[in-house]
Design an enzyme around this catalytic site. Structure first.
Site, short mmCIF file in Angstrom:
data_model
loop_
_atom_site.label_atom_id
_atom_site.label_comp_id
_atom_site.label_asym_id
_atom_site.label_seq_id
_atom_site.Cartn_x
_atom_site.Cartn_y
_atom_site.Cartn_z
N TYR A 67 6.62 -6.84 -9.63
CA TYR A 67 7.10 -8.22 -9.25
C TYR A 67 6.02 -9.13 -9.33
O TYR A 67 4.99 -8.96 -8.78
CB TYR A 67 7.76 -8.34 -7.85
CG TYR A 67 8.08 -9.66 -7.33
CD1 TYR A 67 9.51 -10.15 -8.22
CD2 TYR A 67 7.87 -10.40 -6.36
CE1 TYR A 67 9.91 -11.39 -7.65
CE2 TYR A 67 8.44 -11.56 -5.91
CZ TYR A 67 9.57 -12.03 -6.67
OH TYR A 67 9.73 -13.41 -6.23
N LYS A 74 -0.34 -13.53 0.01
CA LYS A 74 -0.16 -12.80 1.16
C LYS A 74 -1.55 -12.95 2.19
O LYS A 74 -1.82 -13.85 2.50
CB LYS A 74 0.35 -11.56 1.01
CG LYS A 74 1.75 -11.55 0.16
CD LYS A 74 2.81 -10.39 -0.11
CE LYS A 74 4.11 -11.12 -0.45
NZ LYS A 74 4.50 -10.35 -1.65
N ASP A 87 -2.06 -8.06 -10.61
CA ASP A 87 -1.40 -8.99 -9.27
C ASP A 87 -1.72 -8.33 -8.35
O ASP A 87 -0.87 -7.14 -7.86
CB ASP A 87 -0.03 -8.92 -9.70
CG ASP A 87 0.66 -9.69 -8.63
OD1 ASP A 87 0.47 -9.86 -7.85
OD2 ASP A 87 1.99 -10.42 -8.95
C1 LIG Z 1 5.13 -11.31 -3.16
C2 LIG Z 1 4.59 -10.93 -4.39
C3 LIG Z 1 4.46 -12.11 -5.28
C4 LIG Z 1 5.21 -13.56 -4.91
O1 LIG Z 1 4.64 -14.20 -3.91
P1 LIG Z 1 5.23 -15.53 -3.17
O2 LIG Z 1 4.23 -15.82 -2.23
O3 LIG Z 1 6.54 -14.70 -2.63
O4 LIG Z 1 5.50 -16.36 -4.43
C5 LIG Z 1 3.79 -11.84 -6.49
N1 LIG Z 1 3.26 -10.73 -7.00
C6 LIG Z 1 3.57 -9.68 -5.99
C7 LIG Z 1 3.05 -8.24 -6.39
C8 LIG Z 1 4.14 -9.80 -4.63
O5 LIG Z 1 4.28 -8.88 -3.91
#
Ligand SMILES: *Cc1c(COP(=O)(O)O)cnc(C)c1O
Length: 405
Positions: free
Chosen positions: A130, A253, A225
């Site tokens: 994601y 995060k 990511d």
């Molecule tokens: C949570 C998440 C995102 C998106 O971050 P948001 O602050 O919710 O937009 C992108 N990449 C990964 C791996 C994530 O877990």
């Protein structure tokens, strides 16, 4: 008043069979108090940002102090530079970094930068990873989507998706043949270096190394990511822990200490192509917001202490060990997933049994324990989760799943 009652779909808790969401009232340390008066041991921790638990005193004080001086300037501040220094010193690939407000924004911007820097359009992503909800990434099922069982979203133009190639995680041959076919037009490979949105799925031996080589051979940029893994599986993220260095890194995060802040960074020559030093446009009214920056700084500075990661490691290992009799447990540092009742490892995106997980979720709620309302997520041990919380959780899982003892 609010679509589905929530401002982000997975909060609706439909996939675990609840007909209304939990409403949070307050949190302290490992615990969350709901509006209907329940006190829950919280393994979600806002989906990962809260490495010191809820309402961490130092973070709250840092935000209070920053707020008293003004909540937003839309002008550069020294604290942004200090936060950049923390990120650059911690994360091996990051020589230069830009702050934004969400992981979605960071991933979207990193992709635009990769495309601008390479003057190519295509991107390889992996099923089950994601990268937020920007159009080019909604070619495969992500955490929220997989949960709701929608293959991709209406509203995403097919033209945008035409340049996104989705491969299987941990499938080196699959990526190699995709690179062979599309390599000339390939701007980037985007990957979660430890996947956290199909449950915790570590890279199998050589996967990340192979991506690195494929990028080098084709001239594409490797983008990690690390929105979940950054500052979690090690201070320098998965790239430090696993020893594979990407060209660009997406952070979110933990980097914002629980406030809306995320970042992307990497090679200085690539980052320099961002406006105003370069021509790739990216901007944000609230980027580097002083409250969020203060929260991030208060957290990141404390992560220099090696005790933090020794303790996170020890606690996660205690939790993983306790849960091991109940199914497959996959863990890397302070992120782990129990795949209940499963015997074989999970190495790529697999549909998980939502009914079974929903029953576990509801059963644990009855024991005062809150895990993610989706089987495709991780448990996030923090420094606020002590042995008492860990052992109570293990006992409750055993009870709910019908194990004696
Ligand atoms: C949570 C998440 C995102 C998106 O971050 P948001 O602050 O919710 O937009 C992108 N990449 C990964 C791996 C994530 O877990």
């Amino acid at each position: 008043m609010i679509p589905g009652g929530v401002n982000s779909p997975v909060r609706a808790m439909r996939s675990v069979g609840l007909d209304r969401p939990l409403f949070a009232e307050r949190g302290w340390g490992a615990y969350l108090e709901t509006a209907d008066g329940r006190t829950l041991c919280d393994w979600v921790q806002s989906w990962g940002p809260l490495i010191f638990g809820h309402a961490d005193e130092e973070t709250v004080e840092a935000v209070r102090e920053a707020a008293s001086r003004g909540t937003s300037f839309g002008a550069a501040t020294e604290a942004e530079v200090e936060l950049a220094v923390e990120v650059v010193e911690a994360v091996p690939s990051v020589e230069s970094v830009r702050l934004v407000s969400s992981g979605t924004e960071a991933a979207m911007s990193a992709l635009r930068l990769a495309r601008g820097a390479t003057r190519r359009d295509r991107v390889i992503t992996f099923a089950g990873c994601y990268h937020g909800h920007a159009d080019p990434f909604l070619a495969s099922a992500g955490s929220g989507l997989a949960t709701l069982g929608i293959p991709s979203s209406p509203g995403v133009p097919t033209g945008v998706i035409a340049d996104t190639i989705v491969c299987e995680y941990n499938d080196v041959d699959g990526v190699a043949s995709a690179v062979e076919r599309y390599g000339e037009g390939l701007a980037a490979i985007f990957v979660e270096p430890v996947a956290g949105n199909m449950g915790c799925v570590p890279p199998t031996g050589g996967f990340l190394e192979a991506l690195r080589l494929l990028c080098d051979a084709s001239g594409a940029l490797l983008v990690f990511d690390e929105v979940i893994t950054g500052f979690r599986v090690a201070r320098g993220g998965a790239q430090e822990r696993l020893g594979v260095v990407p060209d660009l890194t997406v952070l979110g995060k933990i980097v914002g200490g629980g406030l809306p802040l995320a970042a992307f960074g990497g090679r200085r020559d690539v980052m320099a192509q961002l406006a105003p030093s370069g021509r790739v446009y990216q901007a944000g009214t609230l980027s580097g917001n002083p409250l969020a920056t203060a929260a991030g700084l208060s957290v990141l500075r404390r992560l220099r202490d090696p005790f933090v990661y020794e303790e996170l490691e020890r606690r996660a290992a205690r939790l993983a060990g306790g849960l091991a009799p109940f199914g497959t447990v996959q863990a890397v540092g302070a992120m782990l997933t129990l795949f209940p009742g499963r015997e074989e490892p999970v190495e790529r995106f697999a549909s998980l049994d939502a009914d079974r997980y929903g029953a576990l979720f509801r059963g644990l709620l009855g024991h005062g324990i809150y895990i993610a309302p989706s089987p495709y997520e991780c448990l996030f041990p923090s420094l606020a989760h002590g042995d008492a919380e860990i052992d109570a959780t293990v006992a409750a899982v055993g009870h709910v799943l019908g194990f004696a003892g």
